[in-house]
Design an enzyme around this catalytic site. Structure first.
Site, PDB file in Angstrom:
ATOM      1  N   LYS A  41       0.850  -1.205   0.000  1.00 40.73           N
ATOM      2  CA  LYS A  41       0.000   0.000   0.000  1.00 40.73           C
ATOM      3  C   LYS A  41       0.881   1.249   0.000  1.00 40.73           C
ATOM      4  O   LYS A  41       0.678   2.157  -0.794  1.00 40.73           O
ATOM      5  CB  LYS A  41      -0.880   0.004   1.247  1.00 40.73           C
ATOM      6  CG  LYS A  41      -1.565   1.339   1.521  1.00 40.73           C
ATOM      7  CD  LYS A  41      -2.446   1.322   2.744  1.00 40.73           C
ATOM      8  CE  LYS A  41      -1.725   1.594   4.020  1.00 40.73           C
ATOM      9  NZ  LYS A  41      -1.470   3.007   4.318  1.00 40.73           N
ATOM     10  N   ASN A  42       1.887   1.283   0.868  1.00 44.20           N
ATOM     11  CA  ASN A  42       2.670   2.507   1.050  1.00 44.20           C
ATOM     12  C   ASN A  42       3.705   2.739  -0.039  1.00 44.20           C
ATOM     13  O   ASN A  42       4.392   3.751  -0.033  1.00 44.20           O
ATOM     14  CB  ASN A  42       3.317   2.527   2.448  1.00 44.20           C
ATOM     15  CG  ASN A  42       2.262   2.716   3.529  1.00 44.20           C
ATOM     16  OD1 ASN A  42       1.100   3.020   3.227  1.00 44.20           O
ATOM     17  ND2 ASN A  42       2.633   2.501   4.776  1.00 44.20           N
ATOM     18  N   CYS A  63      -5.220  12.832  13.051  1.00 49.53           N
ATOM     19  CA  CYS A  63      -5.901  11.552  12.846  1.00 49.53           C
ATOM     20  C   CYS A  63      -5.736  10.772  14.148  1.00 49.53           C
ATOM     21  O   CYS A  63      -5.154  11.265  15.117  1.00 49.53           O
ATOM     22  CB  CYS A  63      -5.298  10.797  11.668  1.00 49.53           C
ATOM     23  SG  CYS A  63      -3.703  10.105  12.062  1.00 49.53           S
ATOM     24  N   ARG A 110       0.221  14.736  13.080  1.00 49.85           N
ATOM     25  CA  ARG A 110       0.756  14.460  11.737  1.00 49.85           C
ATOM     26  C   ARG A 110       0.725  15.692  10.824  1.00 49.85           C
ATOM     27  O   ARG A 110       0.092  15.725   9.791  1.00 49.85           O
ATOM     28  CB  ARG A 110       0.021  13.284  11.114  1.00 49.85           C
ATOM     29  CG  ARG A 110       0.148  12.034  11.972  1.00 49.85           C
ATOM     30  CD  ARG A 110      -0.585  10.869  11.399  1.00 49.85           C
ATOM     31  NE  ARG A 110       0.147  10.313  10.245  1.00 49.85           N
ATOM     32  CZ  ARG A 110      -0.371   9.345   9.486  1.00 49.85           C
ATOM     33  NH1 ARG A 110      -1.583   8.897   9.721  1.00 49.85           N
ATOM     34  NH2 ARG A 110       0.319   8.860   8.469  1.00 49.85           N
ATOM     35  N   ARG A 129      -8.490  -0.570   4.828  1.00 48.37           N
ATOM     36  CA  ARG A 129      -7.637   0.445   4.208  1.00 48.37           C
ATOM     37  C   ARG A 129      -6.309  -0.166   3.773  1.00 48.37           C
ATOM     38  O   ARG A 129      -5.693   0.291   2.828  1.00 48.37           O
ATOM     39  CB  ARG A 129      -7.327   1.571   5.212  1.00 48.37           C
ATOM     40  CG  ARG A 129      -8.519   2.369   5.619  1.00 48.37           C
ATOM     41  CD  ARG A 129      -8.104   3.582   6.404  1.00 48.37           C
ATOM     42  NE  ARG A 129      -7.118   4.355   5.647  1.00 48.37           N
ATOM     43  CZ  ARG A 129      -6.666   5.534   6.058  1.00 48.37           C
ATOM     44  NH1 ARG A 129      -7.074   6.043   7.195  1.00 48.37           N
ATOM     45  NH2 ARG A 129      -5.788   6.213   5.336  1.00 48.37           N
ATOM     46  N   ASP A 164       4.637   0.771  12.280  1.00 49.40           N
ATOM     47  CA  ASP A 164       3.453   0.068  11.756  1.00 49.40           C
ATOM     48  C   ASP A 164       3.355  -1.371  12.254  1.00 49.40           C
ATOM     49  O   ASP A 164       2.361  -2.047  11.992  1.00 49.40           O
ATOM     50  CB  ASP A 164       3.466   0.086  10.225  1.00 49.40           C
ATOM     51  CG  ASP A 164       3.256   1.480   9.688  1.00 49.40           C
ATOM     52  OD1 ASP A 164       3.474   1.693   8.479  1.00 49.40           O
ATOM     53  OD2 ASP A 164       2.900   2.373  10.474  1.00 49.40           O
ATOM     54  N   ARG A 215      -4.790  10.826   4.635  1.00 42.55           N
ATOM     55  CA  ARG A 215      -3.849  11.941   4.661  1.00 42.55           C
ATOM     56  C   ARG A 215      -2.756  11.781   3.611  1.00 42.55           C
ATOM     57  O   ARG A 215      -2.117  12.764   3.226  1.00 42.55           O
ATOM     58  CB  ARG A 215      -3.217  12.167   6.021  1.00 42.55           C
ATOM     59  CG  ARG A 215      -2.777  10.963   6.742  1.00 42.55           C
ATOM     60  CD  ARG A 215      -1.976  11.298   7.989  1.00 42.55           C
ATOM     61  NE  ARG A 215      -0.685  11.892   7.674  1.00 42.55           N
ATOM     62  CZ  ARG A 215      -0.396  13.174   7.844  1.00 42.55           C
ATOM     63  NH1 ARG A 215      -1.336  13.983   8.291  1.00 42.55           N
ATOM     64  NH2 ARG A 215       0.803  13.638   7.560  1.00 42.55           N
TER      65      ARG A 215
HETATM   66  C1  EPZ Z   1       4.085   7.092   6.445  1.00 41.64           C
HETATM   67  O1  EPZ Z   1       3.245   8.084   6.988  1.00 41.64           O
HETATM   68  C2  EPZ Z   1       3.222   5.858   6.289  1.00 41.64           C
HETATM   69  N1  EPZ Z   1       2.132   6.145   5.341  1.00 41.64           N
HETATM   70  C3  EPZ Z   1       2.653   5.449   7.654  1.00 41.64           C
HETATM   71  O2  EPZ Z   1       1.908   4.257   7.474  1.00 41.64           O
HETATM   72  C4  EPZ Z   1       3.821   5.166   8.589  1.00 41.64           C
HETATM   73  O3  EPZ Z   1       3.316   4.858   9.872  1.00 41.64           O
HETATM   74  C5  EPZ Z   1       4.725   6.412   8.677  1.00 41.64           C
HETATM   75  O4  EPZ Z   1       5.156   6.790   7.352  1.00 41.64           O
HETATM   76  C6  EPZ Z   1       5.967   6.158   9.514  1.00 41.64           C
HETATM   77  O5  EPZ Z   1       6.682   5.086   8.990  1.00 41.64           O
HETATM   78  C7  EPZ Z   1       2.408   6.124   4.016  1.00 41.64           C
HETATM   79  O6  EPZ Z   1       3.532   5.896   3.588  1.00 41.64           O
HETATM   80  C8  EPZ Z   1       1.262   6.406   3.096  1.00 41.64           C
HETATM   81  P1  EPZ Z   1       5.883  10.528   8.557  1.00 41.64           P
HETATM   82  P2  EPZ Z   1       3.741   9.622   7.008  1.00 41.64           P
HETATM   83  O7  EPZ Z   1       5.756  11.773   7.753  1.00 41.64           O
HETATM   84  O8  EPZ Z   1       4.652   9.890   5.886  1.00 41.64           O
HETATM   85  C9  EPZ Z   1       6.045  13.906  11.928  1.00 41.64           C
HETATM   86  C10 EPZ Z   1       0.098   2.822   7.761  1.00 41.64           C
HETATM   87  O9  EPZ Z   1      -0.300   2.266   8.778  1.00 41.64           O
HETATM   88  N2  EPZ Z   1       5.991  14.866  10.801  1.00 41.64           N
HETATM   89  O10 EPZ Z   1       7.060   9.640   8.325  1.00 41.64           O
HETATM   90  O11 EPZ Z   1       2.517  10.461   7.159  1.00 41.64           O
HETATM   91  C11 EPZ Z   1       4.765  13.088  12.027  1.00 41.64           C
HETATM   92  O12 EPZ Z   1       3.801  13.781  12.787  1.00 41.64           O
HETATM   93  C12 EPZ Z   1       0.516   4.283   7.804  1.00 41.64           C
HETATM   94  O13 EPZ Z   1       0.258   2.271   6.643  1.00 41.64           O
HETATM   95  C13 EPZ Z   1       5.990  16.227  11.088  1.00 41.64           C
HETATM   96  O14 EPZ Z   1       6.017  16.643  12.243  1.00 41.64           O
HETATM   97  O15 EPZ Z   1       4.567   9.668   8.359  1.00 41.64           O
HETATM   98  C14 EPZ Z   1       5.234  11.818  12.715  1.00 41.64           C
HETATM   99  O16 EPZ Z   1       5.280  12.040  14.105  1.00 41.64           O
HETATM  100  C15 EPZ Z   1       0.188   4.896   9.144  1.00 41.64           C
HETATM  101  N3  EPZ Z   1       5.950  17.117  10.048  1.00 41.64           N
HETATM  102  C16 EPZ Z   1       6.661  11.635  12.175  1.00 41.64           C
HETATM  103  O17 EPZ Z   1       7.052  12.926  11.662  1.00 41.64           O
HETATM  104  C17 EPZ Z   1       5.912  16.706   8.740  1.00 41.64           C
HETATM  105  O18 EPZ Z   1       5.896  17.567   7.829  1.00 41.64           O
HETATM  106  C18 EPZ Z   1       6.764  10.610  11.045  1.00 41.64           C
HETATM  107  O19 EPZ Z   1       5.766  10.934  10.105  1.00 41.64           O
HETATM  108  C19 EPZ Z   1       5.910  15.316   8.477  1.00 41.64           C
HETATM  109  C20 EPZ Z   1       5.956  14.412   9.512  1.00 41.64           C
END
Ligand code: EPZ
Length: 421
Positions: A22-23, A117, A122, A397, A305, A93
């Site tokens: 998916k990702n 969420c 996030r 999802r 995850d 998102r």
């Molecule tokens: C990706 O989400 C994945 N989704 C998530 O999978 C996964 O849990 C996550 O990466 C971490 O590995 C997809 O790839 C579609 P991040 P993402 O940006 O990119 C903070 C699932 O279950 N942050 O790596 O949204 C954020 O709040 C999903 O399949 C900021 O503060 O996660 C978090 O605490 C859930 N500002 C941390 O960084 C930003 O601009 C990591 O978030 C971006 C992120």
């Protein structure tokens, strides 16, 4: 609404295939907007998030053709709309991934702010900081990000924290920018490397994906290609933990062990027998489950995850362990539901203390987010009696045909209409 009804107690035995990731699929689908040529993907998983991404692409004027099961042709001959609307972004998102391609190709994008969420605030500040560094003007108006640029230009920037979609968005934006972009403190997840591999096959010039520093030399255009999407490492790990929690013996075919190395190390420490082949991994129970601490970190660390599913496993551990969630600030929504099944878990800040119990018992439980719902399914597979997991749309999802796959391994699980909700 639907629910899953599970009668626990059967050890899972056998082989199961893993679906496309998916990702990886989500960024790859929006990357098709970086060319006017036709893109063809195989091994596209049948998931709610994929459906949502298709709706979003159609909304932007992109042509789609599901010409056969698991395959998808995408042709972005022209972009007729530049808005990712609130109703789509709030359900997924990852819709913010359209920012990079739209800014690279069109120089404009109106994307609803995703809002928080179940697992945390996030924000997308890192995505926006990067686009501004590349010359975009960013305004926030009525809950929408309004991004504009004549033509993005190469820039050097360092992420304040590792962000998967942040790295993916800016990598896509930089492929058509004027000049060179250097991104530091990048996410190293396999899905980031998969996206870079596909972009390079399309004609991009990306170096360093999979490491902390990614360099992108902008080019004038990209071309369409055919690509088979990588296996879903989170689905693979989830099935392996289902084998572990039920005292079973399961081989997951089509997955890459190197993508789940930290999980396999942890399962081995917890007493499971692991066998690794070229394109499959086998997990066999070896008696009880040893309680072992875990801390989630960006790749190659223990994936966030996997945290909820691992907690279900440790709920039946032989002593006590600490599970700490370092990536998201609120990813313990599954804890209270596991406690309702008899788990002994206490939260203190970002750390959960899990004291293993001898048995879990079936109960009505509620899914709150994708991986929390997987955790509840695993607990139900091991519990005494019947568990009903409500709001399984969360599960749909990210897990393709999960009840079919688990039933083929001997689980007593069925989907039913949910009269309670
Ligand atoms: C990706 O989400 C994945 N989704 C998530 O999978 C996964 O849990 C996550 O990466 C971490 O590995 C997809 O790839 C579609 P991040 P993402 O940006 O990119 C903070 C699932 O279950 N942050 O790596 O949204 C954020 O709040 C999903 O399949 C900021 O503060 O996660 C978090 O605490 C859930 N500002 C941390 O960084 C930003 O601009 C990591 O978030 C971006 C992120």
């Amino acid at each position: 609404m639907e629910k899953m009804v599970i009668k626990g107690g059967s050890p899972l035995i056998g082989c199961v295939d893993v679906s496309g990731a998916k990702n990886a699929a989500l960024p790859l689908m929006v990357a098709a907007m970086l060319t006017t040529d036709e893109m063809t993907y195989h091994r596209v998983p049948a998931l709610r998030d994929i459906k949502t991404t298709k709706q979003l692409l159609l909304q932007l004027g992109v042509q789609l053709d599901d010409f056969t099961a698991g395959a998808l042709r995408i042709k972005a001959r022209e972009i007729t709309d530049h808005t990712a609307p609130y109703e789509l972004v709030k359900t997924m998102r990852a819709s913010v991934l359209v920012l990079g391609p739209l800014m690279a190709r069109e120089g404009r994008a109106d994307v609803s702010l995703p809002g928080g969420c179940a697992i945390g605030a996030r924000p997308i500040d890192q995505h926006l900081k990067g686009l501004e560094a590349m010359g975009a003007s960013i305004e926030l108006c009525n809950g929408y990000i309004q991004a504009r640029a004549n033509r993005l230009r190469g820039a050097s920037l360092s992420f304040d924290m590792k962000t998967v979609t942040g790295t993916e968005n800016l990598m896509m934006a930089a492929t058509l920018a004027k000049g060179t972009t250097v991104l530091e403190n990048c996410a190293r997840e396999p899905e980031v490397s998969e996206l870079a591999h596909v972009l390079n096959r399309m004609g991009a010039k990306i170096d360093g994906a999979g490491t902390d520093i990614i360099t992108i030399d902008g080019v004038e255009r990209l071309n369409g290609i055919v690509h088979e999407i990588m296996p879903d490492r989170i689905e693979a790990g989830t099935h392996l933990m289902a084998a572990a929690i039920t005292g079973g013996d399961v081989t997951v075919k089509g997955c890459k062990a190197e993508h789940i190395e930290s999980l396999l190390e942890k399962l081995s420490e917890a007493g499971l027998k692991i066998e690794i082949e070229e394109n499959s991994v086998r997990v066999r129970s070896n008696g009880g489950i040893k309680s072992r601490n875990a801390e989630t970190n960006p790749y190659p660390g223990f994936a966030t995850d996997f945290q909820a599913q691992y907690m279900a496993l440790m709920a039946l551990g032989d002593s006590t362990c600490l599970i700490s969630e370092q990536v998201f600030e609120n990813r313990f929504m599954h804890v209270q539901e596991l406690v309702r099944m008899g788990a002994n878990i206490r939260i203190s800040g970002r750390t959960a203390s899990v004291r293993g119990v001898r048995r879990l018992s079936g109960a009505h439980v509620q899914a709150t987010d994708l991986r929390a719902s997987a955790s509840l399914i695993l607990a139900a597979l091991a519990a005494d009696g019947i568990t009903e997991v409500h709001r399984v749309y969360h599960l749909d999802r990210g897990y393709e045909r999960i009840e079919e796959k688990l039933s083929s391994l001997g689980a007593d699980i069925r989907r039913a209409k949910d009269e309670m909700l």
